[in-house]
Design an enzyme around this catalytic site. Structure first.
Site, PDB file in Angstrom:
ATOM      1  CG  ASP A 103      54.880  88.774  21.107  1.00  0.00           C
ATOM      2  OD1 ASP A 103      55.017  88.618  19.855  1.00  0.00           O
ATOM      3  OD2 ASP A 103      54.350  88.548  22.062  1.00  0.00           O
TER       4      ASP A 103
ATOM      5  CG  ASN B  27      54.346  76.267  21.847  1.00  0.00           C
ATOM      6  OD1 ASN B  27      53.346  75.960  21.867  1.00  0.00           O
ATOM      7  ND2 ASN B  27      54.688  77.677  21.398  1.00  0.00           N
TER       8      ASN B  27
ATOM      9  CG  ASP C  57      50.762  74.378  16.472  1.00  0.00           C
ATOM     10  OD1 ASP C  57      51.172  75.494  16.386  1.00  0.00           O
ATOM     11  OD2 ASP C  57      50.470  73.544  15.397  1.00  0.00           O
TER      12      ASP C  57
ATOM     13  CD  GLU D  69      55.446  83.415  20.181  1.00  0.00           C
ATOM     14  OE1 GLU D  69      55.932  84.399  20.809  1.00  0.00           O
ATOM     15  OE2 GLU D  69      55.420  82.715  19.398  1.00  0.00           O
TER      16      GLU D  69
END
Length: 291
Positions: A133, A141, A150, A176
């Protein structure tokens, strides 16, 4: 952006579902050679049927029957066989493409969760699952936008692909999170691979677009099974996922190993352990705020 080489050993994605003999013929011989084969078979079959029928009927001039059979074979069979095999080839290509798309993550080019589950069903014996993770991904973000997020995921996928090349099947599990399925791998080997990947990610910054270097770390949870204590792959995924949460609670940027010899996930007092720096935000991280 270039596509990652997702071919890994010993686990790979199947090329497609089971196929019939006509589709195998088209794949191996092609449309033209397949058509010629049908013509040859058609000529032999029509000659045999024509000769038998004329002999039974007692017709004296059998050459006319053979000529008619030959004309029909070289005119009708190529048209019918060629059209059929061309249609089979187009359908096969479309189905193979759909099969691949259904098992590939669009953003990273890595296999997706469906491919992971199918590969897990084919595994037996000692194996391990790594859940990876990206730490504080929400910060990226929120700070730079989802498009940059992205790009970060794409770069992280490339870094992980280089770390686990030839070791197992690396998949994007969702969001993620990434997953690695390692076949014929014991607990210690899986831990060593995970720790090496964690260090590589923590010690090397990512360069994304025109932004300053991003310091991105990962938290990794591991669950492994052995011949003596076998667990289904979905159970290993669940156990590894729990270890990711344990790594998050310990401060992120660490590797936690589950205790799969019992029915409970590893705890702070169990023989499995967590290691790493225990910090998900390094000194070069140009983002701030809670994740």
């Amino acid at each position: 952006m270039q596509e990652f080489d997702t071919r890994t050993a010993p686990l790979t994605i199947n090329s497609g579902p089971e196929v019939g003999w006509l589709r195998r013929l088209v794949r191996r011989a092609g449309v033209w050679w397949g058509t010629l084969l049908f013509v040859a078979v058609g000529i032999v079959t029509s000659f045999a049927i024509t000769g038998t029928a004329m002999a039974v009927a007692g017709l004296p001039d059998m050459m006319i029957g053979y000529v008619c059979a030959l004309i029909c074979s070289v005119t009708l069979v190529p048209l019918m066989a060629g059209s059929l095999l061309s249609l089979i080839r187009r359908l096969d290509e479309a189905e193979s493409q759909l099969y691949h798309l259904a098992r590939t993550d669009e953003l990273t080019g890595l296999p997706n969760r469906r491919a992971l589950i199918e590969a897990g069903l084919r595994c037996s014996g000692p194996r391990a699952v790594l859940m990876i993770d990206v730490d504080y991904f929400k910060r990226i973000n929120d700070t730079y936008g989802h498009q940059i997020g992205d790009l970060v995921l794409y770069e992280v996928a490339g870094r992980l692909a280089s770390q686990f090349a030839r070791a197992g099947l690396l998949c994007r599990f969702g969001g993620e999170e990434f997953t690695v399925l390692l076949n014929d791998t014991d607990r210690q080997s899986a831990y060593d691979l995970a720790e090496r990947a964690r260090r590589n990610m923590a010690e090397t910054s990512l360069q994304v677009a025109d932004l300053p270097a991003l310091h991105v770390t990962v938290s990794i949870g591991i669950a492994a099974t052995s011949v003596d204590h076998s667990l289904a792959t979905d159970k290993l995924i669940d156990a590894a996922d729990r270890e990711v949460y344990r790594a998050k609670h310990r401060g992120r940027n660490c590797v936690c190993l589950a205790d799969t010899t019992t029915d409970q996930p590893g705890s702070d007092e169990s023989p499995p352990y967590c290691s790493g720096h225990g910090s998900g935000a390094g000194p070069n991280t140009p983002v701030s705020g809670a994740a």
